[in-house]
Write a protein that holds these residues in place. Structure first.
Motif: not given
Ligand SMILES: [Zn+2]
Length: 76
Positions: A5, A7-8, A47, A50
């Motif tokens: 992911c 983002c994370c 994901c 997120c």
């Molecule tokens: Zn994520």
């Protein structure tokens, strides 16, 4: 394999004997001439958790439809 992911940073789409654990959003965007990005291609994965947090920030909620197989058989 080993998709993460953006983002994370968590690994998504872990395949096990019970199948694929997580679904994710994969975005690939080729920005055109008239954007400020000028023909740059962007690619990222988000994901599900997120994604949920992301769409919560939307002013207009995402469109949601049932997509179970059984509904696809119905003529709309
Ligand atoms: Zn994520």
């Amino acid at each position: 394999m080993g998709k993460k992911c953006n983002c994370c940073g968590q690994v998504i789409g872990v395949v096990s004997t019970s199948g694929i654990h997580e679904d994710c959003l994969s975005i690939k965007k080729e920005w055109g001439y008239f954007s400020s990005k000028d023909l740059t291609e962007h690619k990222f994965n988000i994901c599900e958790s997120c994604y949920d947090k992301w769409i919560e920030t939307f002013k207009i909620p995402v469109e949601e439809h049932e997509s179970h197989d059984v509904f696809q058989l119905l003529p709309f």
